[in-house]
Design an enzyme around this catalytic site. Structure first.
Site, PDB file in Angstrom:
ATOM      1  N   SER A   1      32.216  -4.067  -1.588  1.00 18.66           N
ATOM      2  CA  SER A   1      31.249  -4.816  -1.138  1.00 18.66           C
ATOM      3  C   SER A   1      31.039  -4.480   0.393  1.00 18.66           C
ATOM      4  O   SER A   1      31.499  -3.540   0.889  1.00 18.66           O
ATOM      5  CB  SER A   1      31.554  -6.445  -1.112  1.00 18.66           C
ATOM      6  OG  SER A   1      32.706  -6.560  -0.078  1.00 18.66           O
ATOM      7  N   LYS A   2      30.075  -5.100   1.102  1.00 22.88           N
ATOM      8  CA  LYS A   2      29.826  -4.753   2.299  1.00 22.88           C
ATOM      9  C   LYS A   2      31.047  -4.706   3.152  1.00 22.88           C
ATOM     10  O   LYS A   2      31.076  -4.012   4.290  1.00 22.88           O
ATOM     11  CB  LYS A   2      28.899  -5.707   3.180  1.00 22.88           C
ATOM     12  CG  LYS A   2      27.413  -5.509   2.384  1.00 22.88           C
ATOM     13  CD  LYS A   2      26.124  -5.650   3.427  1.00 22.88           C
ATOM     14  CE  LYS A   2      24.827  -5.231   2.794  1.00 22.88           C
ATOM     15  NZ  LYS A   2      24.639  -6.240   1.852  1.00 22.88           N
TER      16      LYS A   2
END
Ligand code: GLU
Length: 489
Positions: free
Chosen positions: A257-258
């Site tokens: 994820s980010k």
């Protein structure tokens, strides 16, 4: 039921344009592309934009740009068309509505006039809080003519699939047989009250219409597959081969994820990665060609690719590995390619000068060649070449304290400067011999002059080989930069 008819594999990448092309999507696209190219098949790109609120044309452009950057060309889809156009689901709504009606007619689905909040179902399903907010028996008890009257009167309704009892099994090419007890599958909505299909319906209608033979996608879709298999069966169509590929994890083994850094593919371009490195790296996330092979060009990937090589375990996104691939591919680029690739980087840094492409081209290529052995990303060339293109505007303070502060360093550097001013030829061997001779005459270790000269030339404490650098800078710059450090210290 097995697939019949055409033996040419047809695979697809079917992104929802609710975000840019992310690493996981790119890897899914790549596996499909590799499979199509390996098998002489057809790679279809279909944009699943039925969620009008979350989809945007910018995102579509972003996805197409990402695929193009990676060099993943599609045989049918946006821009190229094809026999199953349109390839945007938002332009195929009538097909889904007709398919939902067909299911009702066949007794495989029913109208649900219950509560107005059908749109909440999908979200609730995703986070696992789904409750049976429908009453199958009550819906089925409504006589057909009443249903027709309520529909004609414009009452909102959803269409739900009537899940039969039993078990749904599909043979996954990666995971083997996967079984689901239908008792755990709710009568899922196929057409929502706003007239839009749910993902399950549109994906199956299109995979049938577009004659897909294989569905290769992320593991996160395994739980969707039994519903889709039930739909194929209800439509009386063969089920395609499924291959669910492992998810991509960050170094901490949590889903990428980010938090782990960039997830958009184009962000990697901005960070100075080259597409062939990204492709090679992505291909090995969850797939292995065996024989410990790692560095594979796109053509080699194509010739080795099999769905059998996809692993069941999760793949870990390791940035150091990506850097290693990038370094390898930067070494392989020809001088011309590298120069073309780097020109916009130097322009953005304000360091580009027109004669670097012609008059001083071979000099600049020598500078880049000096930097290549260490460069992992394109930006490192800009950083490394900066001192060759511009005199330093400051000196590293710690370096200056250490190497430029001795009381008679000015006199030492002046002696060196005077020797360099007349040195012939101004090339590596003589430069090194001269520096060492000056150091010896003045009772210094050569390192004292080397460190001070490096700071004078670059403002930094690290640089590529000093004597090669002095030669490339040329006498005028070397003398001027020594003068400057002598005056300013
Ligand atoms: N639009 C779906 C997604 O982006 C496609 C899933 C599939 O490949 O079936 O997740």
């Amino acid at each position: 039921m097995s697939l019949t008819g055409s033996s040419i594999p047809r695979v697809r990448f079917a992104p929802s344009p609710t975000g840019y092309l992310h690493v996981g999507g790119a890897r899914t696209a790549l596996f499909n592309w590799l499979y199509a190219r390996r098998m002489g098949g057809v790679f279809v790109l279909r944009i699943e934009d039925t969620d009008m609120e979350r989809s945007s044309t910018d995102m579509v452009t972003g996805i197409l740009d990402g695929l193009s950057w990676l060099g993943l060309d599609w045989d049918e889809g946006p821009g190229v068309g094809g026999p199953h156009a349109p390839y945007f689901q938002s332009e195929r709504l009538e097909l889904y509505r007709a398919a939902a009606a067909e299911l009702v007619t066949a007794g495989r689905a029913y109208y649900d006039f219950g509560g107005p909040s059908k749109r909440g179902d999908a979200a609730a399903e995703e986070d696992g809080t789904y409750e049976r907010r429908y009453d199958r028996d009550a819906c089925l008890a409504v006589p057909a003519d009443t249903v027709a009257r309520r529909v004609a009167a414009g009452e909102p309704y959803a269409i739900r699939f009537l899940v039969p009892p039993g078990e749904t099994v599909f043979a996954d090419l990666v995971h083997g047989d996967v079984r689901f007890d239908n008792a755990h599958i709710e009568d899922f909505v196929v057409l929502r009250s706003d007239g839009y299909p749910t993902y399950h319906l549109s994906v199956v209608v299109d995979d049938i219409a577009m004659a897909m033979t294989h569905v290769v996608r992320g593991d996160d879709h395994i739980s969707n597959t039994p519903k889709q298999v039930l739909l194929y069966q209800a439509f009386g169509k063969p089920v395609p081969h499924f291959a669910h590929v492992p998810l991509i994890m960050g170094a901490d083994k949590k889903r990428l994820s980010k938090r782990h850094g960039a997830t958009s593919v184009m962000e990697y371009e901005r960070q100075g990665y080259v597409p062939e490195a990204m492709v090679n790296f992505l291909a090995l996330l969850g797939w292995s060609p065996g024989q410990d092979l790692e560095l594979l060009t796109k053509d080699e990937l194509v010739s080795h690719f099999t769905l059998d090589g996809i692993s069941t375990g999760n793949a870990v996104f390791n940035t150091e590995k990506l850097d290693w691939f990038n370094h390898q591919y930067l070494l392989k680029r020809s001088d011309d390619d590298l120069l073309a690739l780097l020109t916009p980087w130097f322009e953005r840094a304000g360091l580009w000068q027109a004669d670097l492409a012609n008059g001083r081209r071979s000099w600049f290529v020598e500078v880049l060649t000096l930097l290549r052995p260490r460069a992992k990303r394109l930006g490192e060339f800009v950083d490394g070449a900066r001192p060759f293109l511009a005199a330093p505007d400051s000196y590293d303070p710690d370096g200056a304290a250490q190497h430029l502060s001795a009381p008679d360093i000015g006199a030492h550097l002046t002696a060196l400067r005077d020797t360099f001013a007349t040195l012939e030829p101004f090339s590596e061997g003589p430069l090194e011999q001269t520096l060492r001779a000056v150091a010896e005459q003045r009772g210094l270790k050569a390192g004292v002059l080397i460190h001070a000269t490096r700071l004078a030339m670059t403002g930094r404490t690290v640089s590529p080989g000093l004597f090669e650098m002095l030669r490339l800078l040329g006498r005028d710059q070397v003398v001027a930069r020594l003068d400057r450090v002598i005056q300013t210290r």
